[in-house]
Design a protein around this motif. Structure first.
Motif, short mmCIF file in Angstrom:
data_model
loop_
_atom_site.label_atom_id
_atom_site.label_comp_id
_atom_site.label_asym_id
_atom_site.label_seq_id
_atom_site.Cartn_x
_atom_site.Cartn_y
_atom_site.Cartn_z
N GLN A 41 1.77 -12.26 5.58
CA GLN A 41 2.85 -11.92 4.51
C GLN A 41 3.30 -12.66 3.66
N HIS A 83 -1.31 0.69 9.85
CA HIS A 83 -1.50 -0.04 8.83
C HIS A 83 -0.93 -1.55 9.03
N SER A 128 0.76 -1.23 0.01
CA SER A 128 -0.02 0.04 -0.04
C SER A 128 0.98 1.37 -0.28
N GLY A 140 -1.68 -7.46 -1.99
CA GLY A 140 -2.65 -7.33 -0.82
C GLY A 140 -4.10 -6.96 -1.65
N VAL A 141 -5.00 -6.32 -0.92
CA VAL A 141 -6.25 -6.19 -1.62
C VAL A 141 -6.42 -5.11 -2.14
N ARG A 176 -0.23 -5.82 -6.92
CA ARG A 176 -0.31 -5.37 -5.55
C ARG A 176 -0.58 -6.55 -4.60
N ALA A 193 -2.57 -6.35 7.32
CA ALA A 193 -2.25 -7.51 6.89
C ALA A 193 -0.76 -8.02 7.40
N SER A 194 -0.30 -7.23 8.60
CA SER A 194 1.21 -7.51 8.75
C SER A 194 1.22 -8.80 9.88
O1 LIG Z 1 -4.33 -5.56 1.38
C1 LIG Z 1 -4.68 -4.47 1.74
O2 LIG Z 1 -5.60 -3.91 1.28
C2 LIG Z 1 -3.98 -3.70 2.73
O3 LIG Z 1 -4.33 -2.36 3.13
C3 LIG Z 1 -2.70 -4.23 3.10
O4 LIG Z 1 -1.61 -3.24 2.80
P1 LIG Z 1 -0.05 -3.49 3.11
O5 LIG Z 1 0.14 -4.71 1.91
O6 LIG Z 1 0.29 -4.25 4.31
O7 LIG Z 1 0.50 -2.24 2.80
#
Ligand SMILES: O=C(O)C(=O)COP(=O)(O)O
Ligand SMILES: NC(=O)C1=CN([C@@H]2O[C@H](COP(=O)(O)OP(=O)(O)OC[C@H]3O[C@@H](n4cnc5c(N)ncnc54)[C@H](O)[C@@H]3O)[C@@H](O)[C@H]2O)C=CC1
Length: 635
Positions: A380, A371, A136, A159-160, A157, A374-375
């Protein structure tokens, strides 16, 4: 015959002079050819443009179709120079990615991890890479795509949320964007629950105060941080998708009453979890806790603002692990100050990191994390593998199931349509060459003869290739599945599609494809239908594309090499005359088909030739008295 309209793409853009900033392709690169279709164009080219000058992955976990490259490598001599010199695709990873994902990427391409690049540095380096992987923290702006100068084929990307990627620009530049939508769901949901419970019991504030107070005064404050209970309270989940559903499931386990608002959520999923779907206003006005799980889009931008806070129950508590931008942060500070919002727990912010003097972050009733949704180690690693597989797949020419800006065409549809893909591009190329110069093509009608019903006929791939065939010969655009509709629109090209029911084998998705161009003159008037449209039709025969109709004339010629179309008086000796002229110039005829409408009046010849005839030969053909018109077409 029943005609069904399938879809249409219309627009009124007329600027044909501005070159489109698209990346260059290695059109014709043998590495990019598909072997299974006997096709002269590639799915690679189609999906991401020439991305596949790369060796096959070694021991990778990527589940994928066998690529053209692999088949080609296998059939090449071992010491083939060109194979050895093929550069590996280059991948830039701009934020921390799990090792398993990096290993997978390294097994396929040259990977460079450059964390903390400034926007300027990213633009300066991006032109060296075929793929970019971000989380992100990296803003993939239009400037990045411009700076890539066509080299960048895919943005992954990890992540989401893809709100940090300019999808419109990516699409315009024919760059595929893929994300990793599933691997961090549980992590985000668990973080939401952690914030919910931690906020309700003032864990963060109590921890901070205890450490500070014990260090300096040795006091033990127990009355200040009395919390609220969760059991029996109403939790409103705003955005009942993957994360929202998992938060709901866990909150139910905590004894909460869970309601949700999501205009697109299926009611049965909510019912299965014992969650009531309600309106936006009902959700926010009845909830004790409001947890945000919707994406940041133009619609959800600052959807929580002064007006919406005013509708909330006094003393409401808010959790946000979605995106900072869904909240008007100044309005939240006001709502906190007024006591409308008792507490907020925030993982995400409009600007990340927030400014040092952020009133929101400093607010005593706000708990913040940087943030971290997702951590987790597990998420990960999972995200890294998920995105690495998607990016490698994209570089190998597959259309990823997680493509964000391209239609998802399942592999089985891809392979079924592959022979028609070739036909479609050739028909597009032929049709545009038949149009008289000087007048812009604005309206193209594609008629599919098929025994399938419209719902089971996925024509996006075919339509993209017709657009490619029509536009590429007359512009500098490079078209693939990502940008075909966009470029058609840009060029002011309206494509309408129609399906005509025919009695053919249901095993073949398409019996015939007819391409009609309306409102333009033709260089070859015999290609015009009575309605004035240029019309050509083709079929796949034994896996090969054939031209089967020109205007009202039935022909049958394999679409290989180049093509002559001649219209002449229907009289003896014409085949010999033209054949002789070509033979004298050492032009080899590969296929020939003659067709007429009325005996001894008018006929057309479709002649496939291996070599392009020179000007003198063309002149000689034009001088044959019985030839009324002829055109030489480059396939
Ligand atoms: O997957 C998402 O939407 C997130 O917000 C995760 O963000 P990040 O990959 O931890 O920067
Ligand atoms: N903090 C973090 O580290 C993480 C944040 N996220 C964020 O969480 C959010 C949700 O992620 P997922 O559940 O995986 O996505 P998802 O796509 O599965 O769910 C989003 C849901 O929001 C709904 N929605 C869209 N517009 C809406 C509106 N106006 N009102 C209500 N609902 C609306 C959609 O219908 C969909 O069901 C995203 O913004 C994502 O970026 C996801 C993972 C980690």
């Amino acid at each position: 015959m029943a005609a069904t309209s399938i879809s249409s793409a219309t627009n009124k853009l007329t600027d044909r002079s501005r070159p489109l900033p698209l990346h260059t392709t290695a059109a014709g690169s043998s590495a990019a050819r598909l072997s299974f279709a006997n096709s002269s164009i590639s799915i690679q080219k189609l999906a991401i443009s020439a991305a596949s000058r790369n060796p096959a992955p070694r021991g990778s976990a990527v589940s994928a179709l066998k690529t053209a490259r692999e088949s080609e490598q296998a059939s090449k001599p071992r010491n083939s120079d060109s194979a050895e010199k093929s550069p590996k695709p280059t991948v830039l990873v701009s934020e921390k990615l799990g090792e398993a994902g990096l290993d997978l990427l390294r097994s396929y391409g040259d990977v460079e991890c450059l964390y903390d690049l400034s926007p300027e540095d990213l633009c300066a380096r991006i032109g060296e890479f075929d793929a970019l992987i971000v989380r992100s923290g990296t803003k993939v702006t239009r400037q990045v795509f411009e700076a890539a100068k066509g080299k960048l084929k895919v943005v992954g990307r990890a992540g989401v949320g893809i709100d940090n990627v300019d999808l419109q620009a990516a699409t315009e530049f024919g760059c595929l964007v893929v994300n990793a939508p599933t691997a961090n769901t549980i992590a985000a949901a668990e973080h939401g629950i952690a914030l919910l419970a931690g906020m309700a019991r003032n864990v963060a504030q109590a921890d901070a105060s205890m450490k500070a107070v014990i260090l300096f005064t040795g006091q033990w404050q127990r009355t200040k941080y009395v919390g609220v209970s969760l059991v029996g309270k109403t939790l409103a989940i705003m955005g009942f998708g993957k994360v929202g559903s998992e938060v709901a499931r866990r909150a139910k386990g905590l004894g909460m009453h869970v309601i949700a608002h999501d205009p697109y959520a299926p009611a049965d999923r909510a019912r299965a979890l014992g969650v009531e779907l309600v309106s936006f206003d009902q959700a926010i006005s009845t909830a004790d806790f409001v947890s945000l799980h919707m994406p940041l889009t133009p619609t959800t931008n600052k959807i929580f603002n002064d007006a919406t806070f005013a509708k909330m129950k006094k003393g409401v508590r808010i959790i946000n692990v979605a995106r900072g931008g869904v909240i008007d942060e100044d309005a939240l500070v006001r709502a906190l100050d007024e006591g409308i919002v008792a507490q907020a727990a925030l993982d995400v912010f409009t600007k990340e990191p927030p400014s040092k003097d952020s009133k929101l972050v400093q607010h005593e009733n706000v708990t913040v994390t940087p943030h971290l949704g997702a951590s987790t180690k597990e998420a990960q690693e999972g995200v890294a593998v998920e995105i690495a597989e998607a990016v490698v797949g994209a570089l190998r020419g597959e259309l990823s199931a997680t493509a964000v800006n391209a239609p998802m065409v399942p592999p089985e549809v891809m392979s079924e349509l592959a022979p028609y893909v070739t036909l479609a591009e050739k028909l597009g190329r032929l049709a545009v060459q038949l149009a008289a110069g000087g007048s812009g093509i604005q309206s193209v009608k594609v008629v599919y003869g098929s025994s399938r019903d419209s719902d089971s006929l996925d024509t996006r791939l075919i339509r993209a290739m017709i657009v490619k065939g029509i536009i590429e010969p007359i512009s500098d655009a490079h078209i693939n599945l990502v940008n075909a509709d966009f470029i058609a629109k840009q060029k002011g090209l309206r494509i309408s599609e129609e399906k005509v029911a025919v009695d053919s084998s249901p095993d073949s998705p398409i019996d015939s494809i007819q391409v009609q161009i309306s409102n333009v003159g033709s260089k070859f008037e015999s290609a015009l239908l009575e309605n004035g449209n240029i019309s050509i039709e083709g079929r796949v025969k034994d896996g090969m594309p054939h031209l089967t109709r020109v205007g009202a004339f039935s022909v049958d010629v394999s679409l290989e090499g180049n093509l002559f179309l001649c219209c002449q008086v229907d009289q003896p000796g014409m085949i010999g005359t033209v054949g002789n002229i070509l033979g004298e110039s050492n032009v080899n005829v590969s296929f020939m088909s003659v067709s007429r409408t009325v005996k001894r009046v008018k006929a057309i010849m479709a002649i496939g030739v291996d070599e392009a005839p020179d000007k003198e030969t063309l002149k000689k053909i034009g001088e044959v008295p019985a030839i009324e018109e002829f055109v030489f077409l480059d396939l």
